[in-house]
Design a protein around this motif. Structure first.
Motif, short mmCIF file in Angstrom:
data_model
loop_
_atom_site.label_atom_id
_atom_site.label_comp_id
_atom_site.label_asym_id
_atom_site.label_seq_id
_atom_site.Cartn_x
_atom_site.Cartn_y
_atom_site.Cartn_z
N LYS A 101 -0.41 -5.92 -2.80
CA LYS A 101 0.77 -6.30 -2.78
C LYS A 101 1.44 -6.29 -1.22
O LYS A 101 1.90 -7.35 -0.73
N LEU A 104 -0.46 -8.65 1.18
CA LEU A 104 0.04 -10.00 1.21
C LEU A 104 1.50 -9.82 1.61
O LEU A 104 1.69 -11.02 2.38
N ARG A 126 -3.67 -3.61 -8.40
CA ARG A 126 -3.95 -4.89 -9.14
C ARG A 126 -5.37 -5.33 -9.33
O ARG A 126 -6.18 -4.86 -8.51
N GLY A 127 -5.86 -6.00 -10.57
CA GLY A 127 -7.13 -6.29 -10.60
C GLY A 127 -7.23 -7.73 -10.66
O GLY A 127 -6.03 -8.42 -10.73
N ARG A 128 -8.44 -8.35 -11.16
CA ARG A 128 -8.54 -9.71 -11.27
C ARG A 128 -7.84 -10.44 -12.27
O ARG A 128 -7.54 -9.65 -13.43
N LEU A 129 -7.44 -11.52 -12.37
CA LEU A 129 -6.66 -12.23 -13.30
C LEU A 129 -5.43 -11.57 -14.15
O LEU A 129 -5.44 -11.63 -15.15
N ILE A 153 -9.85 -24.06 2.22
CA ILE A 153 -9.35 -23.43 1.17
C ILE A 153 -10.55 -23.12 -0.19
O ILE A 153 -10.65 -22.02 -0.57
N THR A 156 -12.80 -20.20 0.52
CA THR A 156 -12.46 -18.62 0.68
C THR A 156 -13.15 -17.82 -0.53
O THR A 156 -13.15 -16.77 -0.45
N PRO A 157 -13.24 -18.47 -1.73
CA PRO A 157 -13.92 -17.69 -2.76
C PRO A 157 -15.32 -16.97 -2.43
O PRO A 157 -15.58 -16.12 -3.09
N THR A 160 -15.34 -13.11 -1.63
CA THR A 160 -15.41 -12.48 -2.54
C THR A 160 -16.73 -12.01 -2.80
O THR A 160 -17.32 -10.82 -3.15
N LEU A 198 -10.84 -8.16 -5.32
CA LEU A 198 -9.64 -8.86 -5.79
C LEU A 198 -9.61 -9.85 -4.29
O LEU A 198 -9.19 -9.25 -3.41
N THR A 199 -9.86 -11.03 -4.78
CA THR A 199 -9.56 -12.12 -3.16
C THR A 199 -8.27 -12.89 -3.64
O THR A 199 -8.39 -13.30 -4.53
N GLU A 200 -7.24 -12.64 -2.76
CA GLU A 200 -6.13 -13.47 -2.76
C GLU A 200 -5.86 -14.32 -1.30
O GLU A 200 -6.37 -13.96 -0.47
N LEU A 201 -5.32 -15.69 -1.86
CA LEU A 201 -5.25 -16.61 -0.66
C LEU A 201 -3.74 -16.96 -0.30
O LEU A 201 -3.04 -17.00 -1.32
N ALA A 203 -2.05 -19.78 1.55
CA ALA A 203 -2.19 -21.19 2.36
C ALA A 203 -1.17 -22.19 2.30
O ALA A 203 -0.09 -21.94 1.73
N ASP B 108 5.14 -13.78 -6.06
CA ASP B 108 4.12 -12.65 -6.25
C ASP B 108 4.68 -11.73 -7.10
O ASP B 108 3.78 -11.06 -7.99
N ILE B 153 -7.57 -25.22 -6.54
CA ILE B 153 -6.87 -24.99 -5.14
C ILE B 153 -7.05 -26.10 -4.56
O ILE B 153 -5.84 -26.55 -3.88
N LEU B 201 1.01 -21.68 -1.09
CA LEU B 201 -0.21 -21.57 -1.95
C LEU B 201 -0.55 -20.10 -2.26
O LEU B 201 -0.73 -19.21 -1.29
N ALA B 203 -3.07 -17.94 -4.41
CA ALA B 203 -4.29 -18.05 -5.29
C ALA B 203 -5.21 -16.99 -5.25
O ALA B 203 -4.89 -16.15 -4.33
N GLU B 204 -5.82 -16.60 -6.35
CA GLU B 204 -6.69 -15.66 -6.44
C GLU B 204 -7.93 -16.01 -6.69
O GLU B 204 -8.39 -16.66 -7.91
N ALA B 205 -8.82 -16.06 -5.71
CA ALA B 205 -10.05 -16.74 -5.56
C ALA B 205 -9.76 -18.13 -5.82
O ALA B 205 -9.21 -18.74 -5.33
#
Lengths: 332, 332
Positions: A101, A104, A126-129, A153, A156-157, A160, A198-201, A203, B108, B153, B201, B203-205
């Motif tokens: 957080k 970001l 934080r974890g995924r989803l 974009i 970007t995954p 991960t 955990l990958t966050e974007l 954009a 967020d 995305i 945007l 996004a998470e992955a």
């Protein structure tokens, strides 16, 4: 005269002590290198002793760092770090709600490429989803890296998957353990999860402003503070090997390993990472279940990933399904 | 008893007055509907008068809202709004650094789909690709919408094009002016920019957490507060038609128009939006210059957009280039 922040000298002294761990540094030398008085050096050393640092002090020889308190501190990670960009700016917090957080937030405010948010304790990791990430104070690595790659974009995954490769490599280098990757990015040893990624974007339309990658690694500790539900699926490196590992050198290894892979990736694309990921992947060739975000379940044989990093699942009718975002399961 | 926030009653009274703009509401009726004493109603009315609301008060008939002070307020936008989700939660600020920054922060933190951040003044508004967006206090619309669509995305930039269609439709409905769209999302009239749109945007992955769409519309005012460089390229609806437009009904029209298009889009995909966008597009069939984020310039004939929303540029050798992210230019 440029005014330095209140804790600048103390942090600088500690960094010096880390950089010269095996030798004595005289108070005179420290005061010259840092640019403060010998009395100030003495006061800062006393303050470090109070914080739990064990610093040997010998007449005519000077000071030598013997031991650090449990947990991380910024100078320990910064001293001797060999990366070009990654971790050159560290935002360290003794305790924080979530490194992700905060990263970001910093990314949105313009923090530079390679900035890392690091902490000894996450109160709401934080974890995924939307899952949470729980960990014990001072025993594990919890950090978030801010990257500003020039990528479309939809690519970007792939970062991960790259991060998962870096994490297994570092664990092997530091502990000798060979872990496996559960798609896309859980790192397991004997079925127990050691690492979460955990990958966050962020954009703007099609333009990637920042990718923030959070990494949690269970290094030391027996996880006894954690709920039973977490302990059933999680492990720590110490629980497996019986050894404790210093966190700062672990992180430095990670930064160096990640940066090398990342540089290769930016030049050569995901095809340079794909074979590394597949070598470490668990259950390729076996039947797995894929639970999509909506709850829909797909079953098939995991056939690997393609050059875009998408999981390929061979269904019972022989056709290949492409899996972008899901949780996967298999029978033990 | 549930404790209501300090300003709840005043806001509720104002919303009632907006909902019954053409009729009188007795103090008795208001006090029953809101659930506060008649003395409290009287006090809140006095407070609204002090804020610049013109409220007619007639013995035995009650209160009637005649005129609002310049600028926006939350009840004016909420009263009578006919959307299902968009704008049902409004976060209103008299002045704020950037609605976009605040909306990203709220998204967020979990703000729900359809939440809108609205203000009378941005002190540091954001534009595309790191530009700023400058506007006059209380004369224009500056807002950011938080959406949580279930989309891959790479499709989210299509929402930028959809927003541009909604903006031209609303301007035509309210003012009768037919504006054109400069790819991807500037709204122009006689070469002057009236609307700016910024899509960001989270996004998470591969999983879209939130899309935040910022919209600035120059409604009233002569832009005289703005720097000469902005005035050369920008216009306002009032400057063109000589009329002033009430901001709240304008925003309501926008919410309703956007929500209708957005619902169609989510069900039928971008192919339902593409023809609407192309009908409003400027300079299709003409030579344009495309300046990519790196500075590289491409020249060719704008041939429209494809079903993904990507600009198609026909180069001098006849081949089609796909343009994802760029500034475009043409000779006047």
């Amino acid at each position: 005269m440029v005014r330095k922040p209140a804790n600048y000298s103390k942090k600088a002294i500690l960094t010096l002590l880390y950089e010269h761990r095996n030798e004595f540094l005289s108070g005179q030398k420290i005061s010259e290198l840092i640019g403060c008085s010998r009395t100030a050096v003495w006061k800062h050393i006393q303050s470090l002793l109070e914080e739990g640092f064990l610093i040997e002090s010998v007449q005519k020889k000077g000071y030598r760092l013997m031991q650090s308190p449990d947990g991380l501190n910024e100078p320990a990670v910064a001293a001797g770090l060999k990366t070009k960009r990654l971790g050159r700016t560290i935002r360290f917090y003794e305790s924080i709600e979530s490194t992700q957080k905060e990263a970001l937030r910093l990314a949105d405010e313009g923090a530079e490429d390679g900035t890392v948010v690091l902490t000894n304790e996450q109160t709401n990791g934080r974890g995924r989803l939307g899952h949470t990430w729980q960990s014990q104070r001072g025993t594990n690595i919890a950090m978030s890296m801010i990257l500003r790659p020039s990528l479309p974009i939809e690519k970007t995954p792939q970062l991960t998957l790259l991060t998962a490769v870096a994490a297994t490599d570092v664990i092997e280098k530091v502990t000798g353990l060979t872990c496996g990757i559960k798609w896309p990015n859980d790192i397991l040893y004997n079925g127990k999860k050691l690492v979460g990624i955990l990958t966050e974007l962020q954009a703007e339309a099609t333009y990637v402003k920042a990718v923030v990658i959070g990494i949690g690694i269970n290094v030391n500790g027996d996880l006894s503070d954690l709920p039973e539900s977490v302990r059933q699926v999680a492990g720590s490196l110490e629980l497996i090997t019986g050894k404790r590992y210093a966190l700062a050198p672990f992180i430095q290894e990670f930064f160096e390993c990640f940066e090398a892979l990342y540089t290769t990736y930016l030049h050569e694309g995901f095809q340079s990472i794909r074979p590394l990921w597949e070598q470490r992947a668990l259950n390729l060739g076996n039947v797995i279940k894929v639970r999509k975000p909506g709850g829909h379940i797909l079953e098939g044989v995991a056939r690997g990933i393609n050059n875009e990093g998408v999981l390929l699942l061979q269904k019972s009718d022989g056709t290949l399904a492409q899996v972008y975002s899901a949780d996967i399961e298999w029978d033990k």
